[in-house]
Motif scaffolding. Sequence first.
Motif, PDB file in Angstrom:
ATOM      1  N   VAL A  11       2.387 -10.463  -6.578  1.00 49.10           N
ATOM      2  CA  VAL A  11       2.164  -8.967  -5.332  1.00 49.10           C
ATOM      3  C   VAL A  11       0.375  -8.014  -6.285  1.00 49.10           C
ATOM      4  O   VAL A  11       0.404  -8.301  -7.087  1.00 49.10           O
ATOM      5  N   ARG A  12      -0.073  -7.827  -5.175  1.00 51.28           N
ATOM      6  CA  ARG A  12      -0.912  -6.460  -5.334  1.00 51.28           C
ATOM      7  C   ARG A  12      -0.721  -5.103  -4.691  1.00 51.28           C
ATOM      8  O   ARG A  12       0.434  -5.388  -4.012  1.00 51.28           O
ATOM      9  N   PHE A  13      -0.929  -4.789  -5.584  1.00 47.56           N
ATOM     10  CA  PHE A  13      -0.827  -2.957  -5.217  1.00 47.56           C
ATOM     11  C   PHE A  13      -1.329  -2.023  -5.117  1.00 47.56           C
ATOM     12  O   PHE A  13      -2.356  -1.535  -5.888  1.00 47.56           O
ATOM     13  N   THR A  14      -1.594  -1.230  -3.946  1.00 46.95           N
ATOM     14  CA  THR A  14      -3.137  -0.133  -3.856  1.00 46.95           C
ATOM     15  C   THR A  14      -2.421   0.801  -3.795  1.00 46.95           C
ATOM     16  O   THR A  14      -1.228   0.764  -2.640  1.00 46.95           O
ATOM     17  N   VAL A  15      -2.734   1.716  -4.387  1.00 46.96           N
ATOM     18  CA  VAL A  15      -2.127   3.310  -4.348  1.00 46.96           C
ATOM     19  C   VAL A  15      -3.707   4.400  -4.025  1.00 46.96           C
ATOM     20  O   VAL A  15      -4.214   4.086  -5.117  1.00 46.96           O
ATOM     21  N   TYR A  16      -2.815   5.343  -2.814  1.00 46.54           N
ATOM     22  CA  TYR A  16      -4.551   6.262  -2.728  1.00 46.54           C
ATOM     23  C   TYR A  16      -3.547   7.387  -2.977  1.00 46.54           C
ATOM     24  O   TYR A  16      -3.456   8.244  -2.829  1.00 46.54           O
ATOM     25  N   PRO A  17      -4.627   7.783  -4.389  1.00 45.16           N
ATOM     26  CA  PRO A  17      -4.629   8.798  -5.100  1.00 45.16           C
ATOM     27  C   PRO A  17      -4.164  10.160  -4.897  1.00 45.16           C
ATOM     28  O   PRO A  17      -3.707  10.970  -5.142  1.00 45.16           O
ATOM     29  N   ASP A  18      -5.132  10.506  -3.138  1.00 42.99           N
ATOM     30  CA  ASP A  18      -4.872  11.665  -2.807  1.00 42.99           C
ATOM     31  C   ASP A  18      -4.418  11.811  -1.338  1.00 42.99           C
ATOM     32  O   ASP A  18      -4.830  12.101  -0.450  1.00 42.99           O
ATOM     33  N   VAL A  19      -3.794  10.889  -0.794  1.00 42.49           N
ATOM     34  CA  VAL A  19      -2.847  10.390   0.340  1.00 42.49           C
ATOM     35  C   VAL A  19      -1.752  10.660   0.312  1.00 42.49           C
ATOM     36  O   VAL A  19      -0.990  10.608  -1.011  1.00 42.49           O
ATOM     37  N   PHE A  69       1.234  -1.149  -0.325  1.00 34.99           N
ATOM     38  CA  PHE A  69      -0.149  -0.337   0.091  1.00 34.99           C
ATOM     39  C   PHE A  69       0.675   1.102  -0.089  1.00 34.99           C
ATOM     40  O   PHE A  69       2.154   1.649   0.638  1.00 34.99           O
ATOM     41  N   HIS A  70       0.613   2.194  -1.086  1.00 37.66           N
ATOM     42  CA  HIS A  70       1.729   3.579  -1.132  1.00 37.66           C
ATOM     43  C   HIS A  70       0.175   4.683  -1.081  1.00 37.66           C
ATOM     44  O   HIS A  70      -0.456   4.445  -1.706  1.00 37.66           O
ATOM     45  N   GLY A  71       1.027   5.599  -0.532  1.00 40.42           N
ATOM     46  CA  GLY A  71      -0.177   7.219  -1.302  1.00 40.42           C
ATOM     47  C   GLY A  71       0.830   7.776  -2.097  1.00 40.42           C
ATOM     48  O   GLY A  71       2.106   7.744  -1.928  1.00 40.42           O
ATOM     49  N   ALA A  72      -0.096   8.362  -3.469  1.00 44.20           N
ATOM     50  CA  ALA A  72       0.861   8.674  -4.159  1.00 44.20           C
ATOM     51  C   ALA A  72       1.181  10.046  -4.451  1.00 44.20           C
ATOM     52  O   ALA A  72       2.021  10.199  -4.436  1.00 44.20           O
ATOM     53  N   LEU A  73       0.771  10.580  -2.839  1.00 44.13           N
ATOM     54  CA  LEU A  73       1.156  11.899  -3.099  1.00 44.13           C
ATOM     55  C   LEU A  73       2.083  11.757  -1.545  1.00 44.13           C
ATOM     56  O   LEU A  73       3.038  12.736  -0.911  1.00 44.13           O
ATOM     57  N   ASP A  74       2.820  10.438  -1.451  1.00 48.05           N
ATOM     58  CA  ASP A  74       4.126  10.343  -0.417  1.00 48.05           C
ATOM     59  C   ASP A  74       4.913  11.385  -0.956  1.00 48.05           C
ATOM     60  O   ASP A  74       5.445  10.900  -1.831  1.00 48.05           O
ATOM     61  N   ASP A  75       5.480  12.554   0.330  1.00 45.81           N
ATOM     62  CA  ASP A  75       6.650  12.912   0.102  1.00 45.81           C
ATOM     63  C   ASP A  75       7.826  12.877   0.830  1.00 45.81           C
ATOM     64  O   ASP A  75       8.815  13.203   0.753  1.00 45.81           O
ATOM     65  N   ALA A  76       7.580  11.115   1.777  1.00 48.67           N
ATOM     66  CA  ALA A  76       8.342  11.300   2.701  1.00 48.67           C
ATOM     67  C   ALA A  76       9.296   9.964   2.499  1.00 48.67           C
ATOM     68  O   ALA A  76      10.768  10.070   2.698  1.00 48.67           O
ATOM     69  N   VAL A  77       8.044   8.700   1.951  1.00 47.56           N
ATOM     70  CA  VAL A  77       9.329   7.755   1.550  1.00 47.56           C
ATOM     71  C   VAL A  77       8.206   7.509  -0.557  1.00 47.56           C
ATOM     72  O   VAL A  77       7.369   7.650  -0.499  1.00 47.56           O
ATOM     73  N   PRO A  78       8.735   8.325  -1.384  1.00 46.93           N
ATOM     74  CA  PRO A  78       7.934   8.779  -2.400  1.00 46.93           C
ATOM     75  C   PRO A  78       7.895   7.196  -3.502  1.00 46.93           C
ATOM     76  O   PRO A  78       8.494   5.834  -2.892  1.00 46.93           O
ATOM     77  N   ILE A  79       6.335   7.193  -3.880  1.00 45.71           N
ATOM     78  CA  ILE A  79       6.219   6.266  -4.382  1.00 45.71           C
ATOM     79  C   ILE A  79       6.280   5.325  -5.269  1.00 45.71           C
ATOM     80  O   ILE A  79       7.048   4.694  -5.628  1.00 45.71           O
ATOM     81  N   ALA A  80       7.142   6.421  -6.555  1.00 45.20           N
ATOM     82  CA  ALA A  80       8.447   5.752  -7.419  1.00 45.20           C
ATOM     83  C   ALA A  80       9.355   4.346  -6.891  1.00 45.20           C
ATOM     84  O   ALA A  80       9.692   3.867  -7.728  1.00 45.20           O
ATOM     85  N   SER A  81       9.693   4.825  -5.734  1.00 43.69           N
ATOM     86  CA  SER A  81      11.062   3.621  -5.433  1.00 43.69           C
ATOM     87  C   SER A  81       9.849   2.495  -5.091  1.00 43.69           C
ATOM     88  O   SER A  81       9.805   1.063  -5.340  1.00 43.69           O
ATOM     89  N   ASP A  82       8.742   2.608  -4.384  1.00 43.46           N
ATOM     90  CA  ASP A  82       7.694   1.185  -4.700  1.00 43.46           C
ATOM     91  C   ASP A  82       7.265   0.983  -4.900  1.00 43.46           C
ATOM     92  O   ASP A  82       7.234  -0.389  -5.376  1.00 43.46           O
TER      93      ASP A  82
END
Length: 233
Positions: A198-206, A171-184
């Motif tokens: 693997v499943r990957f859930t991205v929260y677009p506004d989180v 799971f990851h937030g698309a707006l994460d500026d602490a752990v950028p989603i690109a690396s995950d």
Amino acid sequence: MTTPATVLRTAAAPLPGERAESFNASIHKRVALRYWLWMPDDAARPPWGWPLVIFLHGSGERGDDLARVKAHGLPKYAAAGRRFPFVLVAPQIPDGMAWDSDALEALRADLVARLPIDTERVLMTGLSMGGFGTWAYAMDYPDRLAGIVPVCGIGDSDRVERIRHLPVWAFHGALDDAVPIASDRGTVEALRAVGGNVRFTVYPDVGHNAWDPAYADPEMLDWMLAQRRASPG
């Protein structure tokens, strides 16, 4: 990898409900962890034992105040009185430390040796720094777990083939500026490229706090409870 551990425990045999325990082991280094243990109602115990879920906190919950571990994720729900159909263990590491796979393996081995746990249904999840630790432990000990749920963490893309057999839901937030989603996303895509499950859930506004919606999702718990350990081969 660990060598046989010498273990000292400061708590008596656990009873159903919440307990604080301490774990010390001598492997190739000294391991000392305090952790919360939540046991289900023993009357409902399956004959083959309970699933075990090990929860790894983020960097903000480090220290020597074990109550801090209850701030987020599954421990937050357990501390509020929710009873889970699995054994929940939430260790704490001191300030300035990171999760250590060998220490976690020593803890896992002790738990399954003395508690009524189904060894085919041991899972790990964690948030932020705990998400990093979850990915790392799985790659260091790829035959121990039935599945992992890393939340806003990153794994080593060069080692994902070690866990291509292991069910993963990230799971990851698309707006994460602490752990950028690109690396995950890179970890997830590398795992998919080697045939990983693997499943990957991205929260677009989180942003960084992807853990609140992730651990509030009942499907995630159902998914974890449906997993069984598979062979790396």
